[in-house]
Design a protein around this motif. Structure first.
Motif, PDB file in Angstrom:
ATOM      1  N   ALA A 195       0.831  -1.205   0.000  1.00  0.00           N
ATOM      2  CA  ALA A 195       0.000   0.000   0.000  1.00  0.00           C
ATOM      3  C   ALA A 195       0.867   1.258   0.000  1.00  0.00           C
ATOM      4  O   ALA A 195       0.546   2.248  -0.668  1.00  0.00           O
ATOM      5  N   VAL A 196       1.988   1.220   0.727  1.00  0.00           N
ATOM      6  CA  VAL A 196       2.907   2.365   0.746  1.00  0.00           C
ATOM      7  C   VAL A 196       3.522   2.556  -0.637  1.00  0.00           C
ATOM      8  O   VAL A 196       3.617   3.683  -1.137  1.00  0.00           O
ATOM      9  N   PHE A 197       3.931   1.452  -1.287  1.00  0.00           N
ATOM     10  CA  PHE A 197       4.492   1.557  -2.642  1.00  0.00           C
ATOM     11  C   PHE A 197       3.475   2.174  -3.602  1.00  0.00           C
ATOM     12  O   PHE A 197       3.805   3.055  -4.396  1.00  0.00           O
ATOM     13  N   GLU A 198       2.237   1.697  -3.532  1.00  0.00           N
ATOM     14  CA  GLU A 198       1.187   2.218  -4.401  1.00  0.00           C
ATOM     15  C   GLU A 198       0.948   3.703  -4.127  1.00  0.00           C
ATOM     16  O   GLU A 198       0.842   4.518  -5.049  1.00  0.00           O
ATOM     17  N   THR A 199       0.871   4.053  -2.845  1.00  0.00           N
ATOM     18  CA  THR A 199       0.631   5.445  -2.471  1.00  0.00           C
ATOM     19  C   THR A 199       1.797   6.327  -2.891  1.00  0.00           C
ATOM     20  O   THR A 199       1.600   7.448  -3.371  1.00  0.00           O
ATOM     21  N   ASN A 200       3.012   5.826  -2.743  1.00  0.00           N
ATOM     22  CA  ASN A 200       4.179   6.595  -3.169  1.00  0.00           C
ATOM     23  C   ASN A 200       4.105   6.904  -4.664  1.00  0.00           C
ATOM     24  O   ASN A 200       4.371   8.037  -5.079  1.00  0.00           O
ATOM     25  N   GLY A 201       3.751   5.915  -5.467  1.00  0.00           N
ATOM     26  CA  GLY A 201       3.619   6.155  -6.901  1.00  0.00           C
ATOM     27  C   GLY A 201       2.580   7.221  -7.207  1.00  0.00           C
ATOM     28  O   GLY A 201       2.792   8.110  -8.037  1.00  0.00           O
ATOM     29  N   ARG A 202       1.451   7.155  -6.512  1.00  0.00           N
ATOM     30  CA  ARG A 202       0.399   8.168  -6.721  1.00  0.00           C
ATOM     31  C   ARG A 202       0.843   9.534  -6.220  1.00  0.00           C
ATOM     32  O   ARG A 202       0.507  10.555  -6.810  1.00  0.00           O
ATOM     33  N   LEU A 203       1.590   9.574  -5.110  1.00  0.00           N
ATOM     34  CA  LEU A 203       2.107  10.846  -4.602  1.00  0.00           C
ATOM     35  C   LEU A 203       3.059  11.492  -5.609  1.00  0.00           C
ATOM     36  O   LEU A 203       3.000  12.697  -5.843  1.00  0.00           O
ATOM     37  N   VAL A 204       3.932  10.697  -6.199  1.00  0.00           N
ATOM     38  CA  VAL A 204       4.871  11.223  -7.190  1.00  0.00           C
ATOM     39  C   VAL A 204       4.108  11.767  -8.395  1.00  0.00           C
ATOM     40  O   VAL A 204       4.372  12.884  -8.855  1.00  0.00           O
ATOM     41  N   ASP A 205       3.152  10.983  -8.903  1.00  0.00           N
ATOM     42  CA  ASP A 205       2.359  11.442 -10.052  1.00  0.00           C
ATOM     43  C   ASP A 205       1.564  12.698  -9.722  1.00  0.00           C
ATOM     44  O   ASP A 205       1.543  13.661 -10.499  1.00  0.00           O
ATOM     45  N   ALA A 206       0.901  12.705  -8.575  1.00  0.00           N
ATOM     46  CA  ALA A 206       0.116  13.875  -8.169  1.00  0.00           C
ATOM     47  C   ALA A 206       1.017  15.091  -7.983  1.00  0.00           C
ATOM     48  O   ALA A 206       0.686  16.198  -8.415  1.00  0.00           O
ATOM     49  N   GLY A 207       2.162  14.868  -7.343  1.00  0.00           N
ATOM     50  CA  GLY A 207       3.108  15.962  -7.144  1.00  0.00           C
ATOM     51  C   GLY A 207       3.560  16.554  -8.458  1.00  0.00           C
ATOM     52  O   GLY A 207       3.584  17.776  -8.630  1.00  0.00           O
TER      53      GLY A 207
END
Length: 164
Positions: A15-27
């Motif tokens: 879940a952290v890996f998935e969230t990190n990917g979304r955070l990078v994209d959103a950022g």
């Protein structure tokens, strides 16, 4: 999740890996207008939230990144006038990275750009659960740090006489 329905550390890690990917994209999407990428914003943020200028190695350690990755970003930020490198009184070769006025303005622009997303996340998650999530992630970081520190302390380097 394992068959008995009990969450595992692996489930949280995924879940952290998935969230990190979304955070990078959103950022990347949100700070593009400020002329930044998530990686640039991450380094600017590390400097902006620090009470003092930091060398590349400290930024990397604080952000969980490699020194080489941070150095590449710092070089780009220097080229764009967002940071400068100054003498470090504690280490001759490890320059201190300092935000310029343009760097502070870019960081402020990035922080303002993400306010609506921050509010949406806070509204959905709630401040109490957010505090728990932060505490859990910090505990995980501490456990990993301790685990690898104990492993390296227990491991003795191979000596030439070991091959005799």
């Amino acid at each position: 999740m394992i068959d008995d329905g009990v969450p595992t550390v692996r489930d949280l890690a995924l879940a952290v890996f998935e969230t990190n990917g979304r955070l990078v994209d959103a950022g990347n999407e949100l700070v593009r207008a400020a002329g930044l990428t998530t990686a640039w914003w991450q380094v600017l943020g590390a400097l902006g939230y620090s009470s003092q200028p930091l060398p590349v190695s400290h930024i990397a350690r604080n952000m969980g990144l490699t020194r080489q990755a941070v150095q590449r970003v710092v070089d780009l930020l220097v080229g764009h006038g967002l940071v400068t490198m100054e003498a470090n009184p504690h280490h001759q070769r490890a320059k201190l990275i300092v935000l310029t006025l343009a760097g502070r303005e870019a960081l402020t622009g990035a922080e303002q750009a993400v306010v609506p997303l921050d509010a949406a996340i806070l509204d959905r998650v709630g401040s109490d659960r957010l505090a728990v999530a932060i505490a859990v992630l910090r505990e995980m970081n501490g456990a990993m740090t301790d685990y690898f520190a104990s492993r390296s302390a227990a491991t003795t380097p191979i000596q030439p006489e070991d091959f005799a």
